[in-house]
Design an enzyme around this catalytic site. Sequence first.
Site, PDB file in Angstrom:
ATOM      1  N   TYR A  25      27.433  37.343  37.446  1.00 57.00           N
ATOM      2  CA  TYR A  25      27.778  36.250  38.358  1.00 57.00           C
ATOM      3  C   TYR A  25      27.975  36.808  39.754  1.00 57.00           C
ATOM      4  O   TYR A  25      28.675  37.801  39.942  1.00 57.00           O
ATOM      5  CB  TYR A  25      29.071  35.562  37.890  1.00 57.00           C
ATOM      6  CG  TYR A  25      29.497  34.393  38.751  1.00 57.00           C
ATOM      7  CD1 TYR A  25      28.733  33.222  38.802  1.00 57.00           C
ATOM      8  CD2 TYR A  25      30.663  34.449  39.518  1.00 57.00           C
ATOM      9  CE1 TYR A  25      29.127  32.148  39.593  1.00 57.00           C
ATOM     10  CE2 TYR A  25      31.060  33.370  40.313  1.00 57.00           C
ATOM     11  CZ  TYR A  25      30.285  32.229  40.344  1.00 57.00           C
ATOM     12  OH  TYR A  25      30.672  31.158  41.129  1.00 57.00           O
ATOM     13  N   ASP A  84      27.675  44.502  43.336  1.00 61.09           N
ATOM     14  CA  ASP A  84      28.636  43.419  43.516  1.00 61.09           C
ATOM     15  C   ASP A  84      29.951  43.870  42.891  1.00 61.09           C
ATOM     16  O   ASP A  84      30.144  43.764  41.683  1.00 61.09           O
ATOM     17  CB  ASP A  84      28.107  42.138  42.861  1.00 61.09           C
ATOM     18  CG  ASP A  84      29.136  41.002  42.934  1.00 61.09           C
ATOM     19  OD1 ASP A  84      30.249  41.241  43.447  1.00 61.09           O
ATOM     20  OD2 ASP A  84      28.811  39.890  42.478  1.00 61.09           O
ATOM     21  N   LYS A  99      38.217  39.090  45.771  1.00 59.61           N
ATOM     22  CA  LYS A  99      39.372  39.237  44.872  1.00 59.61           C
ATOM     23  C   LYS A  99      40.437  40.216  45.398  1.00 59.61           C
ATOM     24  O   LYS A  99      41.146  39.870  46.330  1.00 59.61           O
ATOM     25  CB  LYS A  99      38.879  39.559  43.463  1.00 59.61           C
ATOM     26  CG  LYS A  99      37.967  38.400  42.981  1.00 59.61           C
ATOM     27  CD  LYS A  99      37.580  38.385  41.545  1.00 59.61           C
ATOM     28  CE  LYS A  99      36.937  37.055  41.192  1.00 59.61           C
ATOM     29  NZ  LYS A  99      35.537  37.095  40.844  1.00 59.61           N
TER      30      LYS A  99
END
Length: 428
Positions: free
Chosen positions: A144, A239, A267
């Site tokens: 994702y 990522d 995050k």
Amino acid sequence: MRYQRSSQLFKAASDVIPGGVNSPVRAFKAVGGTPIFVNKAKGAYLYDADGNRLIDYINSWGPMILGHAYPPVIDAVVEKAQLGTSFGMPTEIETKIAELAVSMVPSIDQIRFVNSGTEACMSAVRLARGFTGKEKIIKFAGCYHGHSDSFLIQAGSGAVTFGSPNSPGVTEGTAKDTLLAPYNNLEAVATIFEANPSEIACIIVEPVAGNMGCIPPQPGFLEGLRALCDSHQAVLIFDEVMTGFRLAKGGVQELYGVTADIVCFGKVIGGGLPVGAFAARHEIMSHLAPLGPVYQAGTLSGNPLAMAAGYAMLQALESDAKVFDRLAEKTAYLHKGIAAALTAHKISHTINRVGSMISIHFSETPVVDFETAAEGNNARFKTFFHGLLDAGIYIAPSAFETWFITDALTYEDLDETIAAVAKVAPTL
Ligand SMILES: *Cc1c(COP(=O)(O)O)cnc(C)c1O
């Protein structure tokens, strides 16, 4: 556990917010039941709208690596807020966090801040395309990278064929530039390169996958991607929105000793405020506006409150030499306890773990990619989820999510969790 108040709040929310939530997984669709509304959180615990206390294993999907309402982060935000919340002009705190991030992470000279992981990945791909002058990208099924169009693609009839959109609203035109390979499958990636000579701008990968449960890269996988990118003049994008500042100070690059060309963050880097970032060496970053022609911008990018929160978080991680070891030890302890509890009741399962990321799949086979992750017993996961919730343990409401361990968890919390698993196991 009582959820009357959460139910009422969810009803009210559903009238004015689609599905009652601002991000779909929060709606509990995969597990059923009523989403829990939170009042506040401190350390390892959430306190919901009905007054229940929950041990939290989601931690805002990763950012709260040192626990909720971590005092240095809260203090930094409060102090900054009093000076004004946004200016749309440069502030010194942006340089400070940039210097710190660049010093912690291998292979990067410069970093650009944005407001989410989605933005970071979307911008990283644009930069890779601008830098290489090529258009196609390779991504892995089950990884994702946020909800930007190029990433919402599913596998076509074969790995070498074009992907097809997996959400209405994503055009075929966009989908044709995203090529899909199974995670941990180097051969598939090599085949895609051969079938699309001189057309691949980049590979984007979660170097430790965390969005189909936790799936570590198999030995040689990341090295192989590096080599393929080098021989085809393609950009390798890690990522690290989930793994950055979580698995090591320098993320997966440091942990596995493989270097990426562009690294994406989110995050943890925002300490719980909306922050994303992407970073690379000078040669690549100089293509970005205003230095170069690749456009990218943001009204609230580098927001002082967000930068202050992120800076306090990175400082805390940077100055604590043992934090990542401590996190890994706690996670290993939890792993051992849960595995023993499930095994005692003959519940077949696979537990994957890297550092402070861990996931439990109710399947017999090793989970190495999306296909094997999807073989898990979802009915069993639902029972597991609700059993733990009733015992005051909050894990992600989907079998495809990783648990995020925080340093605020005590061994008593972990024991309470393991005891809850032992209690739920006979019902599975
Ligand atoms: C969470 C996540 C994203 C998206 O970040 P948002 O801040 O939700 O947009 C991208 N990539 C990875 C690996 C993630 O875990």
